[in-house]
Write a protein that holds these residues in place. Structure first.
Motif, PDB file in Angstrom:
ATOM      1  N   GLY A   1       6.773 -31.896 -37.851  1.00 51.97           N
ATOM      2  CA  GLY A   1       5.888 -30.818 -37.411  1.00 51.97           C
ATOM      3  C   GLY A   1       4.843 -31.328 -36.450  1.00 51.97           C
ATOM      4  O   GLY A   1       4.893 -32.470 -35.991  1.00 51.97           O
ATOM      5  N   ASN A   2       3.874 -30.478 -36.143  1.00 48.69           N
ATOM      6  CA  ASN A   2       2.808 -30.801 -35.196  1.00 48.69           C
ATOM      7  C   ASN A   2       1.560 -31.268 -35.926  1.00 48.69           C
ATOM      8  O   ASN A   2       1.176 -30.687 -36.953  1.00 48.69           O
ATOM      9  CB  ASN A   2       2.490 -29.585 -34.332  1.00 48.69           C
ATOM     10  CG  ASN A   2       3.656 -29.218 -33.453  1.00 48.69           C
ATOM     11  OD1 ASN A   2       4.229 -30.080 -32.792  1.00 48.69           O
ATOM     12  ND2 ASN A   2       4.028 -27.954 -33.447  1.00 48.69           N
ATOM     13  N   TYR A   3       0.915 -32.291 -35.363  1.00 48.88           N
ATOM     14  CA  TYR A   3      -0.274 -32.899 -35.944  1.00 48.88           C
ATOM     15  C   TYR A   3      -1.294 -33.146 -34.832  1.00 48.88           C
ATOM     16  O   TYR A   3      -0.955 -33.138 -33.649  1.00 48.88           O
ATOM     17  CB  TYR A   3       0.074 -34.234 -36.618  1.00 48.88           C
ATOM     18  CG  TYR A   3       0.954 -34.066 -37.836  1.00 48.88           C
ATOM     19  CD1 TYR A   3       0.405 -34.026 -39.106  1.00 48.88           C
ATOM     20  CD2 TYR A   3       2.334 -33.934 -37.711  1.00 48.88           C
ATOM     21  CE1 TYR A   3       1.209 -33.863 -40.224  1.00 48.88           C
ATOM     22  CE2 TYR A   3       3.146 -33.758 -38.815  1.00 48.88           C
ATOM     23  CZ  TYR A   3       2.577 -33.723 -40.069  1.00 48.88           C
ATOM     24  OH  TYR A   3       3.374 -33.553 -41.171  1.00 48.88           O
ATOM     25  N   ARG A   4      -2.539 -33.401 -35.230  1.00 49.08           N
ATOM     26  CA  ARG A   4      -3.596 -33.715 -34.267  1.00 49.08           C
ATOM     27  C   ARG A   4      -4.480 -34.825 -34.852  1.00 49.08           C
ATOM     28  O   ARG A   4      -5.006 -34.682 -35.948  1.00 49.08           O
ATOM     29  CB  ARG A   4      -4.443 -32.465 -33.994  1.00 49.08           C
ATOM     30  CG  ARG A   4      -5.534 -32.682 -32.960  1.00 49.08           C
ATOM     31  CD  ARG A   4      -6.277 -31.383 -32.626  1.00 49.08           C
ATOM     32  NE  ARG A   4      -7.197 -30.998 -33.689  1.00 49.08           N
ATOM     33  CZ  ARG A   4      -7.077 -29.911 -34.464  1.00 49.08           C
ATOM     34  NH1 ARG A   4      -6.057 -29.079 -34.304  1.00 49.08           N
ATOM     35  NH2 ARG A   4      -7.960 -29.641 -35.401  1.00 49.08           N
ATOM     36  N   LEU A   5      -4.605 -35.913 -34.115  1.00 47.66           N
ATOM     37  CA  LEU A   5      -5.567 -36.964 -34.438  1.00 47.66           C
ATOM     38  C   LEU A   5      -6.799 -36.736 -33.577  1.00 47.66           C
ATOM     39  O   LEU A   5      -6.668 -36.509 -32.364  1.00 47.66           O
ATOM     40  CB  LEU A   5      -4.993 -38.350 -34.131  1.00 47.66           C
ATOM     41  CG  LEU A   5      -4.157 -39.006 -35.209  1.00 47.66           C
ATOM     42  CD1 LEU A   5      -3.435 -40.235 -34.649  1.00 47.66           C
ATOM     43  CD2 LEU A   5      -5.005 -39.386 -36.408  1.00 47.66           C
ATOM     44  N   GLU A   6      -7.981 -36.768 -34.172  1.00 49.95           N
ATOM     45  CA  GLU A   6      -9.230 -36.644 -33.421  1.00 49.95           C
ATOM     46  C   GLU A   6     -10.045 -37.917 -33.607  1.00 49.95           C
ATOM     47  O   GLU A   6     -10.259 -38.363 -34.737  1.00 49.95           O
ATOM     48  CB  GLU A   6     -10.029 -35.434 -33.889  1.00 49.95           C
ATOM     49  CG  GLU A   6      -9.381 -34.124 -33.534  1.00 49.95           C
ATOM     50  CD  GLU A   6     -10.226 -32.927 -33.925  1.00 49.95           C
ATOM     51  OE1 GLU A   6     -11.239 -33.097 -34.642  1.00 49.95           O
ATOM     52  OE2 GLU A   6      -9.874 -31.817 -33.514  1.00 49.95           O
ATOM     53  N   PHE A   7     -10.489 -38.468 -32.477  1.00 51.82           N
ATOM     54  CA  PHE A   7     -11.266 -39.710 -32.465  1.00 51.82           C
ATOM     55  C   PHE A   7     -12.670 -39.397 -31.949  1.00 51.82           C
ATOM     56  O   PHE A   7     -12.820 -38.870 -30.845  1.00 51.82           O
ATOM     57  CB  PHE A   7     -10.597 -40.730 -31.537  1.00 51.82           C
ATOM     58  CG  PHE A   7      -9.198 -41.084 -31.951  1.00 51.82           C
ATOM     59  CD1 PHE A   7      -8.958 -42.189 -32.750  1.00 51.82           C
ATOM     60  CD2 PHE A   7      -8.112 -40.324 -31.532  1.00 51.82           C
ATOM     61  CE1 PHE A   7      -7.663 -42.524 -33.126  1.00 51.82           C
ATOM     62  CE2 PHE A   7      -6.814 -40.648 -31.898  1.00 51.82           C
ATOM     63  CZ  PHE A   7      -6.585 -41.748 -32.702  1.00 51.82           C
ATOM     64  N   ALA A   8     -13.690 -39.727 -32.716  1.00 48.90           N
ATOM     65  CA  ALA A   8     -15.084 -39.463 -32.342  1.00 48.90           C
ATOM     66  C   ALA A   8     -15.582 -40.608 -31.457  1.00 48.90           C
ATOM     67  O   ALA A   8     -16.228 -41.547 -31.922  1.00 48.90           O
ATOM     68  CB  ALA A   8     -15.953 -39.317 -33.589  1.00 48.90           C
ATOM     69  N   VAL A   9     -15.282 -40.513 -30.154  1.00 46.86           N
ATOM     70  CA  VAL A   9     -15.559 -41.630 -29.251  1.00 46.86           C
ATOM     71  C   VAL A   9     -17.016 -41.706 -28.804  1.00 46.86           C
ATOM     72  O   VAL A   9     -17.561 -42.808 -28.692  1.00 46.86           O
ATOM     73  CB  VAL A   9     -14.601 -41.631 -28.042  1.00 46.86           C
ATOM     74  CG1 VAL A   9     -13.163 -41.769 -28.503  1.00 46.86           C
ATOM     75  CG2 VAL A   9     -14.742 -40.422 -27.178  1.00 46.86           C
TER      76      VAL A   9
END
Length: 117
Positions: free
Chosen positions: A54-62
């Motif tokens: 399925g679809n996923y999202r990684l978010e990085f607090a840069v």
């Protein structure tokens, strides 16, 4: 079912990005929220075990990461949170593999990613 890992490298210092917040989403559900270790990795992500196709999202607090490292940023920052939206294919179909590695190479003004091994 597939497994997932990530690795963040700071292109300003040339070092792993230790202490960056990372969140993994599937739709509106947070599956993982953590902070990179001294090697820029999130080993606790392995505790998720196998993930469905399925679809996923990684978010990085840069932006918060670079601010903590005294990097001067514009206001608002050009990059605040870097989202990487990707799909996990069924490993039994085609050339899909069971493990996905999603690295992030990042600076305050650009980033790149790829499917690693």
């Amino acid at each position: 079912m597939s497994t997932l890992s990530t690795h963040v490298l700071d292109q300003v210092s040339g070092l792993p990005a230790a202490g960056m917040s990372v969140t993994l989403w599937r739709g509106e559900t947070v599956l993982f929220a953590g902070v990179t270790n001294e090697d820029g990795r999130c080993p606790e992500m392995a505790q998720l075990g196998e993930l469905e196709a399925g679809n996923y999202r990684l978010e990085f607090a840069v932006a918060p990461y670079f601010r903590r490292h005294s990097v001067t940023l514009t206001e608002p920052p050009f990059l605040d949170t870097v989202p990487i939206v990707f799909g996990l294919a069924d490993p039994t179909s085609g050339n899909a593999r069971g493990h996905y590695h999603v690295p992030l190479l990042v600076s305050p003004f650009g980033y790149s990613t790829y499917r690693g091994s």
